[in-house]
Scaffold this motif. Structure first.
Motif, PDB file in Angstrom:
ATOM      1  N   TRP A  38      85.466  76.721   0.705  1.00 32.10           N
ATOM      2  CA  TRP A  38      85.617  77.468  -0.544  1.00 32.10           C
ATOM      3  C   TRP A  38      84.298  77.538  -1.312  1.00 32.10           C
ATOM      4  CZ3 TRP A  38      90.074  79.826  -2.400  1.00 32.10           C
ATOM      5  CH2 TRP A  38      91.257  79.559  -1.705  1.00 32.10           C
ATOM      6  N   ALA A  39      83.194  77.758  -0.624  1.00 32.08           N
ATOM      7  CA  ALA A  39      81.904  77.793  -1.331  1.00 32.08           C
ATOM      8  C   ALA A  39      81.827  78.945  -2.323  1.00 32.08           C
ATOM      9  CB  ALA A  39      80.757  77.891  -0.332  1.00 32.08           C
ATOM     10  N   ASP A  40      82.618  80.013  -2.079  1.00 24.49           N
ATOM     11  CA  ASP A  40      82.595  81.140  -3.005  1.00 24.49           C
ATOM     12  C   ASP A  40      83.414  80.870  -4.265  1.00 24.49           C
ATOM     13  OD1 ASP A  40      84.934  81.109  -1.587  1.00 24.49           O
ATOM     14  OD2 ASP A  40      84.991  83.269  -1.202  1.00 24.49           O
ATOM     15  N   ALA A  41      83.974  79.678  -4.354  1.00 25.38           N
ATOM     16  CA  ALA A  41      84.669  79.231  -5.564  1.00 25.38           C
ATOM     17  C   ALA A  41      84.110  77.856  -5.904  1.00 25.38           C
ATOM     18  CB  ALA A  41      86.172  79.170  -5.344  1.00 25.38           C
ATOM     19  N   PRO A  42      82.901  77.812  -6.504  1.00 24.15           N
ATOM     20  CA  PRO A  42      82.190  76.536  -6.639  1.00 24.15           C
ATOM     21  C   PRO A  42      82.928  75.458  -7.421  1.00 24.15           C
ATOM     22  CG  PRO A  42      81.122  78.312  -7.888  1.00 24.15           C
ATOM     23  CD  PRO A  42      82.117  78.953  -6.998  1.00 24.15           C
ATOM     24  N   ALA A  43      83.915  75.832  -8.239  1.00 23.28           N
ATOM     25  CA  ALA A  43      84.675  74.831  -8.982  1.00 23.28           C
ATOM     26  C   ALA A  43      85.890  74.330  -8.209  1.00 23.28           C
ATOM     27  CB  ALA A  43      85.133  75.411 -10.327  1.00 23.28           C
ATOM     28  N   HIS A  44      86.127  74.872  -7.009  1.00 26.09           N
ATOM     29  CA  HIS A  44      87.295  74.454  -6.237  1.00 26.09           C
ATOM     30  C   HIS A  44      87.148  72.988  -5.831  1.00 26.09           C
ATOM     31  CE1 HIS A  44      90.396  74.450  -3.096  1.00 26.09           C
ATOM     32  NE2 HIS A  44      90.858  75.552  -3.673  1.00 26.09           N
ATOM     33  N   PRO A  45      88.206  72.205  -5.938  1.00 22.66           N
ATOM     34  CA  PRO A  45      88.079  70.761  -5.656  1.00 22.66           C
ATOM     35  C   PRO A  45      87.633  70.430  -4.237  1.00 22.66           C
ATOM     36  CG  PRO A  45      90.388  71.416  -5.919  1.00 22.66           C
ATOM     37  CD  PRO A  45      89.555  72.559  -6.399  1.00 22.66           C
ATOM     38  N   THR A  46      87.875  71.339  -3.278  1.00 19.77           N
ATOM     39  CA  THR A  46      87.455  71.041  -1.905  1.00 19.77           C
ATOM     40  C   THR A  46      85.941  71.004  -1.765  1.00 19.77           C
ATOM     41  OG1 THR A  46      87.523  73.383  -1.284  1.00 19.77           O
ATOM     42  CG2 THR A  46      89.529  72.096  -0.924  1.00 19.77           C
TER      43      THR A  46
END
Length: 393
Positions: free
Chosen positions: A183-191
């Motif tokens: 999920w690098a395109d969602a930098p705030a994603h916990p993963t």
């Protein structure tokens, strides 16, 4: 550097009829790499140029990326790596997709860095080293949570230990260890943070076994632009090398100091009046509302134009945006140019280019087709000639 050439063909040479072209700005590629290198801080840049450099042309893009300061190149398929070497590109080069039984001899002899993400792969690399009498540079692929390539669990421990043994024998040099975000395109994603922590734990696990590879790389384009903590020793951008934003919801190319390298154009081959109520193209999924002018564009889904962008894809004609009228066909599509249009056969149309120039972009096409800009540029067909400007062109 244009393929096929613009000039009139010599006798016996198949002519290029010039109905479409993709113009590739090599200076843009070089400048994009410089910006990515700046953002990477102390980390170096591995430019990913897989899939024919995302449709931009493998060898010219490789040289442009190196001119911009890339320290390493990367391609997915073994054949791509060999092609680069045969073309005279001698920079450090990583490839990671090959299958059991593939002959690795030429790759080893041409000093191509190989990735091992499974026990069979590290054994195959060891066998190739033995057969050639060479030490093979290896980057170990670890799965930190994407659930795709690379090893985890007991399989990872086996790969690490076997790699350490082969390095002790002089068969391999474990130069790198790497992974890929989910999920690098969602930098705030916990993963994102969880994968970084897992990656760091695996690097420590490798160190305890006796492996301390100098090149740790995890950051793709999105992480390179939005997550400096993931830079480690090397970043691994792909899409952003070609000036497209991997996180369009967070910023456009110009917001990140990038510029699009590809401009796809064609020439109208037919312009004619049409009455109100006229159905257009297969199935008449578009019907003219008033008397108007139709224009025929000689590009279709065989050239990579998404078929499902019918009645949606944006195209600029003489600075005015229009939308594909009806279905995208195999070789062509139609535009409703409007009753007052002065367009004529031979006029240039722009499918995508640079947003700052007021042109439709690959991102606009991605949104029209319900996909991502990666696919728009990478799927561009082989019969669309690439014209190279700037750089070594």
């Amino acid at each position: 550097m244009t393929s096929p050439p613009h000039d009139p063909p010599s006798p016996g040479v198949t002519p290029w009829y010039g109905t479409s072209r993709a113009s590739i700005d090599l200076d843009a590629i070089s400048d994009n790499v410089r910006e990515l290198d700046r953002r990477a801080g102390d980390a170096s840049v591995m430019a990913v140029i897989k899939a024919d450099a995302y449709g931009h042309g493998l060898v010219p893009s490789a040289r442009a990326a190196l001119a911009g300061g890339a320290r390493y190149l990367a391609v997915a398929q073994l054949a791509e790596a060999v092609s680069l070497r045969r073309a005279g590109v001698d920079a450090p080069l990583l490839t990671w997709l090959f299958a059991p039984g593939d002959d690795l001899t030429e790759a080893v002899e041409r000093d191509i860095t190989l990735s091992a993400g499974a026990s069979w792969a590290i054994e195959a690399i060891g066998a190739a080293a033995s057969a050639t009498g060479r030490t093979v540079r290896v980057h170990l692929k670890v799965d930190t949570g994407l659930g795709r390539g690379g090893s985890w669990g007991d399989g990872l421990d086996q790969v690490l230990r076997r790699a350490a043994a082969l390095q002790a024998e002089g068969a391999v040099e474990v130069e790198g260890i790497w992974s890929h975000f989910a999920w690098a395109d969602a930098p705030a994603h916990p993963t994102v943070r969880a994968q970084q922590e897992t990656f760091e734990e695996i690097c420590e696990q490798a160190r305890r076994i006796g492996l301390a590879p100098p090149l740790r790389h995890l950051a793709n384009s999105a992480a390179t632009l939005t997550n400096p903590s993931a830079a480690y020793d090397m970043v691994r951008p792909g899409l952003s090398v070609f000036g497209l934003s991997p996180v369009p919801d967070l910023g456009s190319p110009e917001d990140f100091g990038l510029r699009e390298a590809m401009r796809l154009t064609a020439r109208l081959v037919n312009v004619k009046p049409a009455p109100a109520g006229q159905g257009v193209s297969y199935g008449h999924e578009y019907v003219t509302e008033t008397d108007t002018t139709l224009g025929l564009v000689p590009l279709g889904y065989s050239d990579g134009v998404p078929r499902h962008a019918g009645n949606a894809g944006p195209i600029s004609v003489n600075g005015t945006w229009h939308t594909v009228a009806g279905r995208v066909c195999m070789d062509q599509l139609v535009l409703d140019l409007g009753a007052s249009s002065t367009a004529a056969a031979g006029d240039e149309v722009v499918l995508f280019g640079r947003g700052v120039d007021g042109e439709p972009t690959a991102q606009d096409w991605a949104e029209a087709a319900g996909t991502i800009s990666y696919e728009i540029v990478t799927r561009l067909g082989a019969r669309v000639p690439r014209e190279y400007v700037g750089g070594e062109a």
